[in-house]
Motif scaffolding. Structure first.
Motif, PDB file in Angstrom:
ATOM      1  N   PRO A 108     -14.567   2.315   9.298  1.00 35.84           N
ATOM      2  CA  PRO A 108     -13.443   1.411   8.999  1.00 35.84           C
ATOM      3  C   PRO A 108     -12.805   0.882  10.281  1.00 35.84           C
ATOM      4  O   PRO A 108     -12.704   1.584  11.283  1.00 35.84           O
ATOM      5  CB  PRO A 108     -12.470   2.318   8.220  1.00 35.84           C
ATOM      6  CG  PRO A 108     -12.823   3.705   8.654  1.00 35.84           C
ATOM      7  CD  PRO A 108     -14.303   3.710   8.921  1.00 35.84           C
ATOM      8  N   GLN A 109     -12.378  -0.366  10.242  1.00 40.90           N
ATOM      9  CA  GLN A 109     -11.733  -1.012  11.375  1.00 40.90           C
ATOM     10  C   GLN A 109     -10.367  -1.515  10.946  1.00 40.90           C
ATOM     11  O   GLN A 109     -10.174  -1.932   9.804  1.00 40.90           O
ATOM     12  CB  GLN A 109     -12.576  -2.184  11.898  1.00 40.90           C
ATOM     13  CG  GLN A 109     -13.938  -1.755  12.440  1.00 40.90           C
ATOM     14  CD  GLN A 109     -14.716  -2.930  12.987  1.00 40.90           C
ATOM     15  OE1 GLN A 109     -14.254  -4.060  12.920  1.00 40.90           O
ATOM     16  NE2 GLN A 109     -15.882  -2.661  13.533  1.00 40.90           N
ATOM     17  N   ASP A 110      -9.424  -1.468  11.900  1.00 36.85           N
ATOM     18  CA  ASP A 110      -8.070  -1.931  11.623  1.00 36.85           C
ATOM     19  C   ASP A 110      -7.817  -3.316  12.206  1.00 36.85           C
ATOM     20  O   ASP A 110      -6.687  -3.668  12.514  1.00 36.85           O
ATOM     21  CB  ASP A 110      -7.045  -0.938  12.193  1.00 36.85           C
ATOM     22  CG  ASP A 110      -7.229  -0.719  13.685  1.00 36.85           C
ATOM     23  OD1 ASP A 110      -8.242  -1.199  14.227  1.00 36.85           O
ATOM     24  OD2 ASP A 110      -6.354  -0.087  14.303  1.00 36.85           O
ATOM     25  N   ARG A 111      -8.852  -4.110  12.337  1.00 39.93           N
ATOM     26  CA  ARG A 111      -8.716  -5.461  12.885  1.00 39.93           C
ATOM     27  C   ARG A 111      -9.174  -6.486  11.861  1.00 39.93           C
ATOM     28  O   ARG A 111     -10.103  -6.244  11.097  1.00 39.93           O
ATOM     29  CB  ARG A 111      -9.555  -5.611  14.162  1.00 39.93           C
ATOM     30  CG  ARG A 111      -9.136  -4.666  15.280  1.00 39.93           C
ATOM     31  CD  ARG A 111     -10.005  -4.869  16.505  1.00 39.93           C
ATOM     32  NE  ARG A 111      -9.646  -3.958  17.571  1.00 39.93           N
ATOM     33  CZ  ARG A 111     -10.249  -3.921  18.756  1.00 39.93           C
ATOM     34  NH1 ARG A 111     -11.245  -4.753  19.009  1.00 39.93           N
ATOM     35  NH2 ARG A 111      -9.854  -3.064  19.675  1.00 39.93           N
ATOM     36  N   VAL A 112      -8.484  -7.616  11.849  1.00 39.44           N
ATOM     37  CA  VAL A 112      -8.840  -8.716  10.961  1.00 39.44           C
ATOM     38  C   VAL A 112      -8.915  -9.986  11.795  1.00 39.44           C
ATOM     39  O   VAL A 112      -8.407 -10.060  12.921  1.00 39.44           O
ATOM     40  CB  VAL A 112      -7.815  -8.879   9.821  1.00 39.44           C
ATOM     41  CG1 VAL A 112      -7.827  -7.668   8.904  1.00 39.44           C
ATOM     42  CG2 VAL A 112      -6.416  -9.108  10.366  1.00 39.44           C
ATOM     43  N   HIS A 113      -9.523 -11.020  11.239  1.00 41.30           N
ATOM     44  CA  HIS A 113      -9.649 -12.287  11.929  1.00 41.30           C
ATOM     45  C   HIS A 113      -8.323 -13.042  11.907  1.00 41.30           C
ATOM     46  O   HIS A 113      -7.512 -12.927  10.976  1.00 41.30           O
ATOM     47  CB  HIS A 113     -10.739 -13.136  11.273  1.00 41.30           C
ATOM     48  CG  HIS A 113     -12.112 -12.540  11.415  1.00 41.30           C
ATOM     49  ND1 HIS A 113     -12.812 -12.555  12.595  1.00 41.30           N
ATOM     50  CD2 HIS A 113     -12.910 -11.903  10.511  1.00 41.30           C
ATOM     51  CE1 HIS A 113     -13.980 -11.958  12.427  1.00 41.30           C
ATOM     52  NE2 HIS A 113     -14.059 -11.554  11.170  1.00 41.30           N
ATOM     53  N   VAL A 114      -8.122 -13.843  12.959  1.00 39.32           N
ATOM     54  CA  VAL A 114      -6.897 -14.642  13.039  1.00 39.32           C
ATOM     55  C   VAL A 114      -6.856 -15.647  11.890  1.00 39.32           C
ATOM     56  O   VAL A 114      -5.805 -15.870  11.271  1.00 39.32           O
ATOM     57  CB  VAL A 114      -6.829 -15.345  14.408  1.00 39.32           C
ATOM     58  CG1 VAL A 114      -5.638 -16.280  14.471  1.00 39.32           C
ATOM     59  CG2 VAL A 114      -6.738 -14.309  15.520  1.00 39.32           C
ATOM     60  N   TRP A 115      -7.991 -16.271  11.630  1.00 44.59           N
ATOM     61  CA  TRP A 115      -8.083 -17.177  10.484  1.00 44.59           C
ATOM     62  C   TRP A 115      -8.955 -16.522   9.420  1.00 44.59           C
ATOM     63  O   TRP A 115     -10.042 -16.043   9.752  1.00 44.59           O
ATOM     64  CB  TRP A 115      -8.683 -18.521  10.904  1.00 44.59           C
ATOM     65  CG  TRP A 115      -8.970 -19.419   9.726  1.00 44.59           C
ATOM     66  CD1 TRP A 115     -10.168 -19.603   9.110  1.00 44.59           C
ATOM     67  CD2 TRP A 115      -8.023 -20.227   9.026  1.00 44.59           C
ATOM     68  NE1 TRP A 115     -10.040 -20.472   8.070  1.00 44.59           N
ATOM     69  CE2 TRP A 115      -8.727 -20.877   7.982  1.00 44.59           C
ATOM     70  CE3 TRP A 115      -6.657 -20.442   9.167  1.00 44.59           C
ATOM     71  CZ2 TRP A 115      -8.108 -21.746   7.107  1.00 44.59           C
ATOM     72  CZ3 TRP A 115      -6.042 -21.312   8.284  1.00 44.59           C
ATOM     73  CH2 TRP A 115      -6.757 -21.955   7.273  1.00 44.59           C
TER      74      TRP A 115
END
Length: 250
Positions: A108-115
């Motif tokens: 799991p990652q806690d990062r999302v795309h800006v758009w």
């Protein structure tokens, strides 16, 4: 299907040949003892651990020189296969499937795309703010004054509310201190704040240093703005608004 590397196939073939050669004397006791297995090529010896090579050489030497039985002819003993800890026979692992040694589970990652996760929310917020200002301006007139008269200076002369804190500092300190030194130190401390506070928590109750720093900054500036707005009268002198009235246009 995963392609098997060439060096693994070559090593597996040599291992099978060594095992077949070691099994032949056991079937035919009258056959002479087999000579020690040939040394591995230089390219493979670098990849096979040294302790495994030493173990195979010692086993071949023991099979070639067998102890003589008392009162009988000397017979070559069948060579024993190399054994590992506990007497278990070890075999060469030829093919290993990638799925058995690789971690295929997604972490799991806690990062999302800006758009669109960030920009979409900001775009909707800007549309709501624009709609609110448009509706507010229809029903409430802006506090615009008449054209300025160069022959008449209003008393008190106050800056816009967002500059009243700076104007209040000018009444207390030298212009160099009030306009450059104090704001410069405040901005420098705000720049250093992320490097001083390395806390990665996101909950406000766990970010005591950051919350305290921002609270002190806002309260300091808010108090100066309130004093300049409501407690300064003609000549920018200190007054009490409940006695002398308000000298501030909303």
């Amino acid at each position: 299907m995963t392609e098997v590397p060439e060096h693994l196939l070559r090593r597996a073939k040599e291992a099978r040949e060594r095992l077949e050669g070691a099994a032949k004397p056991a079937e035919d006791p009258a056959a002479p003892a087999e000579s020690p297995p040939p040394a591995a090529p230089p390219g493979d010896s670098e990849k096979i651990p040294a302790h495994l090579l030493d173990r195979s050489r010692s086993a071949a030497e023991q099979a070639a020189v067998a102890p003589a039985a008392p009162g009988g002819p000397v017979e070559p003993a069948a060579p024993s296969l190399p054994t590992g800890p506990g007497g278990h026979t070890q075999r060469l692992l030829t093919v290993v499937k990638s799925g058995s040694i690789q971690d295929v589970k997604a972490t799991p990652q806690d990062r999302v795309h800006v758009w669109p996760h960030l920009l979409l929310g900001e775009f909707v917020a800007s549309l709501l703010c624009t709609a609110f200002l448009l509706i507010f301006s229809v029903f409430v007139n802006a506090p615009l004054l008449e054209l300025a008269n160069v022959n008449e200076t209003p008393n008190p002369s106050k800056a816009p509310w967002y500059f009243l804190g700076l104007q209040e500092l000018l009444t207390m300190f030298h212009p160099m201190v009030a306009g450059v030194t104090i704001p410069g130190i405040a901005l420098f401390l705000l720049i250093l704040a992320p490097y001083i506070d390395r806390n990665k928590e996101k909950a406000p109750e766990k970010r005591k240093f950051a919350v305290s720093l921002m609270t002190v900054h806002l309260m300091f500036w808010a108090v100066l703005v309130m004093i300049g707005s409501f407690f300064r009268g003609p000549g920018f002198n200190f007054i009490f608004p409940w006695n002398d009235g308000l000298f501030f246009d909303f």
